[in-house]
Design a protein around this motif. Structure first.
Motif, PDB file in Angstrom:
ATOM      1  N   GLU A  53      -5.223  15.434  15.392  1.00 29.88           N
ATOM      2  CA  GLU A  53      -3.770  15.580  15.303  1.00 29.88           C
ATOM      3  C   GLU A  53      -3.378  16.245  13.979  1.00 29.88           C
ATOM      4  O   GLU A  53      -2.529  17.146  13.952  1.00 29.88           O
ATOM      5  N   TRP A  54      -4.004  15.810  12.882  1.00 24.95           N
ATOM      6  CA  TRP A  54      -3.717  16.406  11.579  1.00 24.95           C
ATOM      7  C   TRP A  54      -4.088  17.888  11.574  1.00 24.95           C
ATOM      8  O   TRP A  54      -3.317  18.721  11.114  1.00 24.95           O
ATOM      9  N   TYR A  55      -5.257  18.221  12.101  1.00 28.86           N
ATOM     10  CA  TYR A  55      -5.717  19.606  12.122  1.00 28.86           C
ATOM     11  C   TYR A  55      -4.779  20.475  12.970  1.00 28.86           C
ATOM     12  O   TYR A  55      -4.436  21.591  12.579  1.00 28.86           O
ATOM     13  N   ALA A  56      -4.352  19.952  14.112  1.00 29.05           N
ATOM     14  CA  ALA A  56      -3.421  20.693  14.974  1.00 29.05           C
ATOM     15  C   ALA A  56      -2.087  20.922  14.259  1.00 29.05           C
ATOM     16  O   ALA A  56      -1.493  22.003  14.362  1.00 29.05           O
ATOM     17  N   ALA A  73     -12.280  26.273   6.513  1.00 25.74           N
ATOM     18  CA  ALA A  73     -13.569  25.557   6.452  1.00 25.74           C
ATOM     19  C   ALA A  73     -13.386  24.222   5.750  1.00 25.74           C
ATOM     20  O   ALA A  73     -13.942  23.201   6.178  1.00 25.74           O
ATOM     21  N   PHE A  74     -12.590  24.210   4.696  1.00 24.16           N
ATOM     22  CA  PHE A  74     -12.303  22.967   3.975  1.00 24.16           C
ATOM     23  C   PHE A  74     -11.529  22.002   4.873  1.00 24.16           C
ATOM     24  O   PHE A  74     -11.795  20.791   4.881  1.00 24.16           O
ATOM     25  N   ALA A  75     -10.582  22.518   5.663  1.00 22.80           N
ATOM     26  CA  ALA A  75      -9.808  21.670   6.578  1.00 22.80           C
ATOM     27  C   ALA A  75     -10.730  21.054   7.633  1.00 22.80           C
ATOM     28  O   ALA A  75     -10.577  19.886   7.995  1.00 22.80           O
ATOM     29  N   THR A 100      -6.946  12.442   0.816  1.00 24.86           N
ATOM     30  CA  THR A 100      -5.546  12.685   0.464  1.00 24.86           C
ATOM     31  C   THR A 100      -5.427  13.846  -0.514  1.00 24.86           C
ATOM     32  O   THR A 100      -4.544  14.703  -0.366  1.00 24.86           O
ATOM     33  N   ARG A 101      -6.300  13.895  -1.503  1.00 28.12           N
ATOM     34  CA  ARG A 101      -6.290  15.020  -2.450  1.00 28.12           C
ATOM     35  C   ARG A 101      -6.576  16.336  -1.727  1.00 28.12           C
ATOM     36  O   ARG A 101      -5.945  17.358  -2.005  1.00 28.12           O
ATOM     37  N   GLY A 102      -7.516  16.308  -0.810  1.00 25.82           N
ATOM     38  CA  GLY A 102      -7.822  17.507  -0.039  1.00 25.82           C
ATOM     39  C   GLY A 102      -6.639  17.962   0.794  1.00 25.82           C
ATOM     40  O   GLY A 102      -6.356  19.158   0.895  1.00 25.82           O
ATOM     41  N   MET A 103      -5.934  17.006   1.383  1.00 23.73           N
ATOM     42  CA  MET A 103      -4.745  17.342   2.167  1.00 23.73           C
ATOM     43  C   MET A 103      -3.679  17.965   1.264  1.00 23.73           C
ATOM     44  O   MET A 103      -3.010  18.921   1.651  1.00 23.73           O
TER      45      MET A 103
END
Length: 148
Positions: A53-56, A73-75, A100-103
């Protein structure tokens, strides 16, 4: 967006945003031409539903136009990490913080977009219209002026 290696604090401003245009402040900035918009890889079918869901939502968001192949690629890596975290009974707090930091690095939260000075406009909304919540901010500013 990152400054010199080891630099701490806020990210450096873009050179065109600097009030001071001295050559020594802008000499180390490279501005390569961006490649055409990358093909967005699909979500992994084995991901946890929340990760998918987050990726979409990332694919559908306006800031997706700024993402490069390495960002996608990171996502995907974050999707794998989210799936691992959501599948274990007691997630590690450091792992959740890393996700969370990555987001935030991918500008998926309003706070991260504000920090990057990226303001999204909804289609069909007048850019000068205050009905997007600006009225509440004005009221808070008035309250602060009156009562200190």
């Amino acid at each position: 967006m990152a400054g010199k290696k080891g630099q701490r604090g806020r990210p450096r401003q873009r050179t065109e945003d600097l009030a001071d245009q001295r050559p020594d402040r802008t000499a180390d900035v490279e501005k390569p031409v961006a490649a055409p918009a990358p093909e967005i890889p699909p979500a992994d079918a084995e991901w946890h539903p929340r990760a998918a869901e987050w990726y979409a939502s990332l694919q559908a968001s306006v800031q997706a136009q700024y993402l490069e192949p390495s960002d996608w690629a990171f996502a995907r890596y974050l999707g794998d990490l989210m799936t691992t975290t959501l599948d274990i009974p007691r997630p590690n707090a450091q792992l959740v913080a890393a996700i969370t930091r990555g987001m935030d690095q991918l500008l998926t939260t309003e706070g991260a977009r504000r920090a990057a000075r990226l303001e999204l406009q909804r289609p069909g909304r007048d850019q000068d219209d205050e009905s997007d919540g600006g009225g509440e901010v004005t009221l808070l500013d008035d309250y602060r002026d009156l009562y200190g």
